[in-house]
Design an enzyme around this catalytic site. Structure first.
Site, PDB file in Angstrom:
ATOM      1  N   ASP A  17      47.417 -37.771  49.507  1.00  0.00           N
ATOM      2  CA  ASP A  17      48.552 -36.510  49.995  1.00  0.00           C
ATOM      3  C   ASP A  17      48.632 -36.424  51.226  1.00  0.00           C
ATOM      4  OD1 ASP A  17      51.403 -35.972  48.522  1.00  0.00           O
ATOM      5  OD2 ASP A  17      50.577 -34.238  49.269  1.00  0.00           O
ATOM      6  N   ARG A  57      54.216 -45.202  48.821  1.00  0.00           N
ATOM      7  CA  ARG A  57      54.409 -44.823  47.729  1.00  0.00           C
ATOM      8  C   ARG A  57      54.735 -46.047  46.337  1.00  0.00           C
ATOM      9  NH1 ARG A  57      56.102 -39.035  46.864  1.00  0.00           N
ATOM     10  NH2 ARG A  57      55.069 -38.309  48.614  1.00  0.00           N
ATOM     11  N   ARG A  99      54.750 -42.866  40.380  1.00  0.00           N
ATOM     12  CA  ARG A  99      55.348 -42.587  38.863  1.00  0.00           C
ATOM     13  C   ARG A  99      56.353 -43.478  38.100  1.00  0.00           C
ATOM     14  NH1 ARG A  99      57.093 -36.493  40.631  1.00  0.00           N
ATOM     15  NH2 ARG A  99      57.221 -37.662  42.644  1.00  0.00           N
ATOM     16  N   ARG A 106      47.687 -40.308  35.479  1.00  0.00           N
ATOM     17  CA  ARG A 106      47.380 -39.222  36.099  1.00  0.00           C
ATOM     18  C   ARG A 106      47.731 -38.359  34.566  1.00  0.00           C
ATOM     19  NH1 ARG A 106      49.814 -34.609  37.526  1.00  0.00           N
ATOM     20  NH2 ARG A 106      51.274 -34.617  38.359  1.00  0.00           N
TER      21      ARG A 106
HETATM   22  C1  LIG Z   1      56.226 -35.714  52.964  1.00  0.00           C
HETATM   23  C2  LIG Z   1      54.476 -36.528  52.089  1.00  0.00           C
HETATM   24  C3  LIG Z   1      54.645 -35.951  50.984  1.00  0.00           C
HETATM   25  N1  LIG Z   1      53.347 -36.830  51.142  1.00  0.00           N
HETATM   26  C4  LIG Z   1      53.380 -38.048  51.668  1.00  0.00           C
HETATM   27  C5  LIG Z   1      54.318 -37.507  52.342  1.00  0.00           C
HETATM   28  C6  LIG Z   1      54.694 -38.083  53.873  1.00  0.00           C
HETATM   29  C7  LIG Z   1      55.410 -39.636  53.188  1.00  0.00           C
HETATM   30  C8  LIG Z   1      56.699 -39.353  52.635  1.00  0.00           C
HETATM   31  O1  LIG Z   1      57.644 -38.524  53.562  1.00  0.00           O
HETATM   32  O2  LIG Z   1      57.204 -39.358  51.615  1.00  0.00           O
HETATM   33  C9  LIG Z   1      52.672 -38.938  51.416  1.00  0.00           C
HETATM   34  C10 LIG Z   1      51.623 -39.918  50.265  1.00  0.00           C
HETATM   35  N2  LIG Z   1      51.912 -38.858  48.613  1.00  0.00           N
HETATM   36  C11 LIG Z   1      51.444 -39.657  48.385  1.00  0.00           C
HETATM   37  C12 LIG Z   1      50.508 -40.679  48.999  1.00  0.00           C
HETATM   38  C13 LIG Z   1      49.790 -41.560  48.332  1.00  0.00           C
HETATM   39  C14 LIG Z   1      49.770 -43.319  48.430  1.00  0.00           C
HETATM   40  C15 LIG Z   1      51.249 -44.357  48.419  1.00  0.00           C
HETATM   41  O3  LIG Z   1      52.123 -44.283  49.341  1.00  0.00           O
HETATM   42  O4  LIG Z   1      51.035 -45.182  47.257  1.00  0.00           O
HETATM   43  C16 LIG Z   1      51.452 -40.445  50.422  1.00  0.00           C
HETATM   44  C17 LIG Z   1      51.155 -41.285  51.912  1.00  0.00           C
HETATM   45  C18 LIG Z   1      50.958 -39.531  46.855  1.00  0.00           C
HETATM   46  C19 LIG Z   1      51.972 -38.546  45.915  1.00  0.00           C
HETATM   47  N3  LIG Z   1      52.139 -37.458  46.134  1.00  0.00           N
HETATM   48  C20 LIG Z   1      52.853 -36.877  45.150  1.00  0.00           C
HETATM   49  C21 LIG Z   1      52.985 -37.487  44.687  1.00  0.00           C
HETATM   50  C22 LIG Z   1      53.576 -37.006  43.004  1.00  0.00           C
HETATM   51  C23 LIG Z   1      52.515 -36.623  42.368  1.00  0.00           C
HETATM   52  C24 LIG Z   1      53.096 -36.659  40.837  1.00  0.00           C
HETATM   53  O5  LIG Z   1      52.591 -37.451  40.401  1.00  0.00           O
HETATM   54  O6  LIG Z   1      53.611 -35.704  40.009  1.00  0.00           O
HETATM   55  C25 LIG Z   1      52.034 -39.078  44.791  1.00  0.00           C
HETATM   56  C26 LIG Z   1      51.943 -39.879  43.355  1.00  0.00           C
HETATM   57  C27 LIG Z   1      53.816 -35.157  45.439  1.00  0.00           C
HETATM   58  C28 LIG Z   1      54.280 -35.396  47.253  1.00  0.00           C
HETATM   59  N4  LIG Z   1      53.666 -34.842  48.236  1.00  0.00           N
HETATM   60  C29 LIG Z   1      54.399 -34.337  49.096  1.00  0.00           C
HETATM   61  C30 LIG Z   1      55.506 -34.273  48.473  1.00  0.00           C
HETATM   62  C31 LIG Z   1      57.015 -33.568  48.546  1.00  0.00           C
HETATM   63  C32 LIG Z   1      55.777 -34.404  47.479  1.00  0.00           C
HETATM   64  C33 LIG Z   1      56.224 -33.854  45.829  1.00  0.00           C
HETATM   65  C34 LIG Z   1      57.584 -34.930  46.051  1.00  0.00           C
HETATM   66  C35 LIG Z   1      56.855 -35.677  44.806  1.00  0.00           C
HETATM   67  O7  LIG Z   1      56.467 -36.117  43.992  1.00  0.00           O
HETATM   68  O8  LIG Z   1      56.801 -37.635  45.149  1.00  0.00           O
HETATM   69  C36 LIG Z   1      53.793 -34.194  50.236  1.00  0.00           C
END
Ligand SMILES: Cc1c2[nH]c(c1CCC(=O)O)Cc1[nH]c(c(CCC(=O)O)c1C)Cc1[nH]c(c(CCC(=O)O)c1C)Cc1[nH]c(c(C)c1CCC(=O)O)C2
Length: 347
Positions: free
Chosen positions: A76, A26, A30, A39
């Site tokens: 994602d 990640r 944010r 964003r």
């Molecule tokens: C379970 C999972 C998800 N997504 C992901 C996983 C596996 C890794 C882990 O266990 O964290 C993987 C993921 N999600 C995102 C990336 C992008 C690349 C990076 O790592 O920089 C990657 C590799 C962007 C994201 N994915 C998400 C955001 C936030 C969205 C926003 O900007 O509002 C980002 C940058 C949203 C997301 N996506 C997911 C959730 C549960 C959420 C909400 C929680 C949160 O906001 O952190 C599902």
């Protein structure tokens, strides 16, 4: 740029480098003001993930600040079910919300045949990031990724995160035929999706199994190790040498079996894994990645430094990629990430 000159690809292929290459789960997101700005421009999160110009820009942002050895595609894990036609939205403060799939009708309503067309903008992002890296960071490698079938199935069945995925885990026990059908659909879709990312320019591929640690050992073998191994075998037929990273989060001692049996060349350790235990129990030829507590980066200061140094000391002499044990969290001060990068670069 040849593989041979990219430290991340060398480490993922089994070379012990010192200081080790690093990237952070990640790393785009944010905690960075420049991310929040783009964003806001994009509107919602899915619009950002399907806008190649903005998504490529967001992917490169952390490398400009910190010079990581790897860029991870900004997307994602839930974009795959989205591309198969499952309703998905990201609600402010709630995380992802999907139209849950709880029965055979729900599963039959998916449209996997539409997947290739719907992921086109994501593949375009991959190609743009490769071009951007060639210009701006020629030694950094591009990591493509997908969720592992079990973790993606958790969200698809439950419809949301935030709990322990009781419906998905219950379906795996009560109706293994139906759950197995969903897993097979995801194995096939994930193979296509990852090979398409590789074709578009991804140089390494990572599988996030964030929730596999919720499974009992026998269910872990059936729903995490076996599908991951099926994906690895199918990818290897087409791309025998592309580095593959597996992240079975919270697997505990099953990490060793996962490392031996899935066929991935690198296993990512979560925060709770003792790196010394992993070094002793994961076969020598397998690269380890991890596993600093993301909260230590929020805190900064002496604890960040001590924790990072203890991981580095445990991994010295082994093929290793420094990373966190889970994703960076939004309250992380950007200057603490800079401090961490300095600590790792000293070795
Ligand atoms: C379970 C999972 C998800 N997504 C992901 C996983 C596996 C890794 C882990 O266990 O964290 C993987 C993921 N999600 C995102 C990336 C992008 C690349 C990076 O790592 O920089 C990657 C590799 C962007 C994201 N994915 C998400 C955001 C936030 C969205 C926003 O900007 O509002 C980002 C940058 C949203 C997301 N996506 C997911 C959730 C549960 C959420 C909400 C929680 C949160 O906001 O952190 C599902």
């Amino acid at each position: 740029m040849e593989n041979a000159s990219k430290p991340l690809l060398r480490a993922l292929s089994g070379e012990a480098l010192w200081p080790p290459p690093f990237w952070l789960m990640r790393q785009a997101g944010r905690y960075l003001p420049e991310y929040r700005e783009l964003r806001a421009q994009a509107g919602d999160f899915i619009s950002l993930c399907t806008n190649p110009a903005l998504a490529a820009e967001v992917t490169l942002q952390p490398l400009r600040r910190y010079g990581m050895d790897g860029a991870i595609l900004f997307s994602d894990i839930l974009m795959l079910p989205w591309a198969m036609g499952q309703g998905l939205r990201y609600a402010e403060g709630e995380g992802p919300l999907l139209d849950p799939i709880r029965d055979a009708e729900g599963l039959a309503a998916l449209r996997p045949q539409e997947m290739r067309a719907r992921i086109a903008p994501i593949l375009e992002t991959v190609a743009r990031v490769r071009e951007g890296l060639a210009q701006e960071a020629p030694k950094a490698a591009l990591i493509g990724f997908a969720g592992s079938p079990f973790t993606v199935a958790c969200y698809m069945v439950e419809g949301r995160g935030g709990g322990e995925f009781a419906h998905a885990r219950r379906m795996a026990h009560a109706d293994p035929a139906l759950f197995g059908k969903l897993i097979r659909l995801l194995v096939d879709g994930t193979v296509d999706y990852l090979l398409a990312q590789a074709e578009a320019g991804a140089e390494a591929l990572m599988l996030f199994d964030s929730w596999s640690g919720l499974l009992s050992p026998s269910q872990f073998r059936r729903w995490s190790i076996e599908p991951t191994n099926a994906i690895v075998r199918a990818i290897r037929k087409v791309r025998p040498d592309i580095p593959l990273i597996g992240f079975p989060r919270l697997a505990g001692p099953l990490l060793a079996e996962y490392a031996q049996r899935t066929g991935v060349g690198t296993v990512a350790m979560d925060t709770g894994m003792d790196p010394r235990w992993a070094a002793a129990n994961v076969p020598e030829g397998i690269t380890l990645q991890g596993n600093l507590d993301p909260q230590a980066v929020v805190a900064g200061g002496p604890s960040l430094e001590a924790e990072a140094r203890s991981i580095l000391a445990a991994m010295r002499g082994r093929p290793f990629v420094f990373n966190l044990g889970h994703g960076i969290v939004p309250p992380t001060p950007p200057e603490h990430v800079a401090a961490l990068a300095r600590i790792i670069r000293i070795g």
